[in-house]
Design an enzyme around this catalytic site. Sequence first.
Site, PDB file in Angstrom:
ATOM      1  N   ARG A  47       1.064  -1.341  -0.222  1.00  0.00           N
ATOM      2  CA  ARG A  47      -0.133  -0.173  -0.112  1.00  0.00           C
ATOM      3  C   ARG A  47       0.961   1.112   0.082  1.00  0.00           C
ATOM      4  NH1 ARG A  47       2.362   1.279   3.638  1.00  0.00           N
ATOM      5  NH2 ARG A  47       0.721   3.554   3.790  1.00  0.00           N
ATOM      6  N   GLY A  48       0.067   2.687  -0.511  1.00  0.00           N
ATOM      7  CA  GLY A  48       0.874   3.682  -0.406  1.00  0.00           C
ATOM      8  C   GLY A  48       0.978   4.265  -2.037  1.00  0.00           C
ATOM      9  N   ALA A  49       1.166   5.453  -1.967  1.00  0.00           N
ATOM     10  CA  ALA A  49       0.974   5.599  -3.627  1.00  0.00           C
ATOM     11  C   ALA A  49       1.967   4.942  -4.673  1.00  0.00           C
ATOM     12  CB  ALA A  49       0.204   6.672  -3.935  1.00  0.00           C
ATOM     13  N   ARG A  90      -7.323  -0.063  -6.833  1.00  0.00           N
ATOM     14  CA  ARG A  90      -7.902   1.219  -6.369  1.00  0.00           C
ATOM     15  C   ARG A  90      -7.775   1.878  -6.557  1.00  0.00           C
ATOM     16  NH1 ARG A  90      -4.463   1.090  -0.218  1.00  0.00           N
ATOM     17  NH2 ARG A  90      -5.961   2.250   0.183  1.00  0.00           N
ATOM     18  N   ASP A 238      -1.982  10.703  -1.996  1.00  0.00           N
ATOM     19  CA  ASP A 238      -2.462   9.358  -3.114  1.00  0.00           C
ATOM     20  C   ASP A 238      -3.026  10.880  -4.023  1.00  0.00           C
ATOM     21  OD1 ASP A 238      -3.168   8.304  -0.485  1.00  0.00           O
ATOM     22  OD2 ASP A 238      -2.821   6.859  -2.221  1.00  0.00           O
ATOM     23  N   LYS A 249      -4.795   9.953   3.152  1.00  0.00           N
ATOM     24  CA  LYS A 249      -5.467   8.778   4.370  1.00  0.00           C
ATOM     25  C   LYS A 249      -6.633   9.653   4.994  1.00  0.00           C
ATOM     26  CE  LYS A 249      -5.197   5.657   4.440  1.00  0.00           C
ATOM     27  NZ  LYS A 249      -5.995   4.525   3.908  1.00  0.00           N
TER      28      LYS A 249
HETATM   29  O1  MRU Z   1      -4.438   3.412   1.937  1.00  0.00           O
HETATM   30  P1  MRU Z   1      -3.106   3.730   2.221  1.00  0.00           P
HETATM   31  O2  MRU Z   1      -2.346   2.691   3.627  1.00  0.00           O
HETATM   32  O3  MRU Z   1      -2.273   3.162   0.597  1.00  0.00           O
HETATM   33  O4  MRU Z   1      -3.130   4.655   1.704  1.00  0.00           O
HETATM   34  C1  MRU Z   1      -1.572   5.541   2.275  1.00  0.00           C
HETATM   35  C2  MRU Z   1      -1.539   7.050   1.728  1.00  0.00           C
HETATM   36  O5  MRU Z   1      -2.648   7.835   2.125  1.00  0.00           O
HETATM   37  C3  MRU Z   1      -0.438   7.410   2.034  1.00  0.00           C
HETATM   38  O6  MRU Z   1       0.026   8.895   2.897  1.00  0.00           O
HETATM   39  C4  MRU Z   1      -0.349   7.710   0.880  1.00  0.00           C
HETATM   40  O7  MRU Z   1      -0.720   7.013  -0.374  1.00  0.00           O
HETATM   41  C5  MRU Z   1       1.219   8.690   0.226  1.00  0.00           C
HETATM   42  S1  MRU Z   1       2.740   7.664   0.522  1.00  0.00           S
HETATM   43  C6  MRU Z   1       3.998   8.119   0.054  1.00  0.00           C
END
Ligand code: MRU
Length: 350
Positions: A47-49, A90, A238, A249
């Site tokens: 996870r994480g963009a 997603r 994201d 988030k």
């Molecule tokens: O649902 P997630 O854990 O994928 O959400 C992650 C976030 O919101 C992060 O802040 C975002 O993706 C940036 S990660 C460098």
Amino acid sequence: MGTFRSIEWVNGVVRMLDQRQLPHKTVYLDYTDCQSVATAIRDMVIRGAPAIGAAAAYGLAVTAARSSADAVAALRAELETAADVLRAARPTAVNLSWAIDRVMARVADPGLASIGAIRTATLEEADTIAAEDVAANKQIGLNALPLIPDPANIIHHCNTGSLATVDYGTALGIIRIAHEHGKKVHAYLDETRPRLQGARLSAWECQQQGIPHTVIVDGASGHLMRTVGVDLCVVGADRVVANGDTANKIGTYNLALAAHAHGVPFYVAAPTSTIDLSISNGAAIEIEERPAREVTHVGETQITPDDTPVANFAFDVTPARYITAIITEVGIAYPPYEESLAALMAKVKA
Ligand code: MRU
């Protein structure tokens, strides 16, 4: 120092560190088809963009590598189908479609005249996306250095570190680089309900890197600002759209409001792969809604009465007016964002 990679290509398979099991278990899972990569993204193994962008790119690479297509046109068609599957995993992080579009543009090159050439190009593009992400994150941290006071109490939301990217991280990367440059930073980590990315993952990363940190519950930020004192907030993104509105988030917006009320600078850190100038303002960003069970349960324990109605928004949009600056690898954008983001993105195209 972290010795892990969120995602890697190893001997013809896509290997991911299973983030659902951290910090208690370090388990790597191998993927050999796009369908299971899409499921891993949806289930938040990864996870994480930026990390899910890289995962999608490698999902295409593994599709090409393992395809039984016997003609170039058939392989291209198979990759188109895989791209659709991955794109649907997603909706909010633009890095997912950005990475897929990039690999598919490479695949479309008419100069790729054999199955072998397409396979090589697909993997090369995925590797390039991964390598560029690491370099971009380090540069984001360096660009941000002058903005970080010494000492600094910093609130961070979710997990934006090595785990959320291919390596290094964006917002957490800024904290890491400031720490590595000898600044006395203290990271206050929002626990980040419901998936606890802050309490589980950011705390784990800070521990590994020796960064002083304290986990707080999401609702504690205003209290911390009023009593302890906070120098800045830094969060990831994201999707950052043309006017600077930023999806991140769930809980980011509340944090930005608290920061605004207390005059605390609120920074967004993101690679340019997270900037989407095709959308004019945040109202048009699709916000993912996830299963109710993430809210009704903590681990295996149900905390709500049976059948409690739940809304589980995974992201929110922070209006640009609450964002002090947006820190990217090609520079820092300040308001008015319509102009500054367009100027930064022009640098990327140049
Ligand atoms: O649902 P997630 O854990 O994928 O959400 C992650 C976030 O919101 C992060 O802040 C975002 O993706 C940036 S990660 C460098």
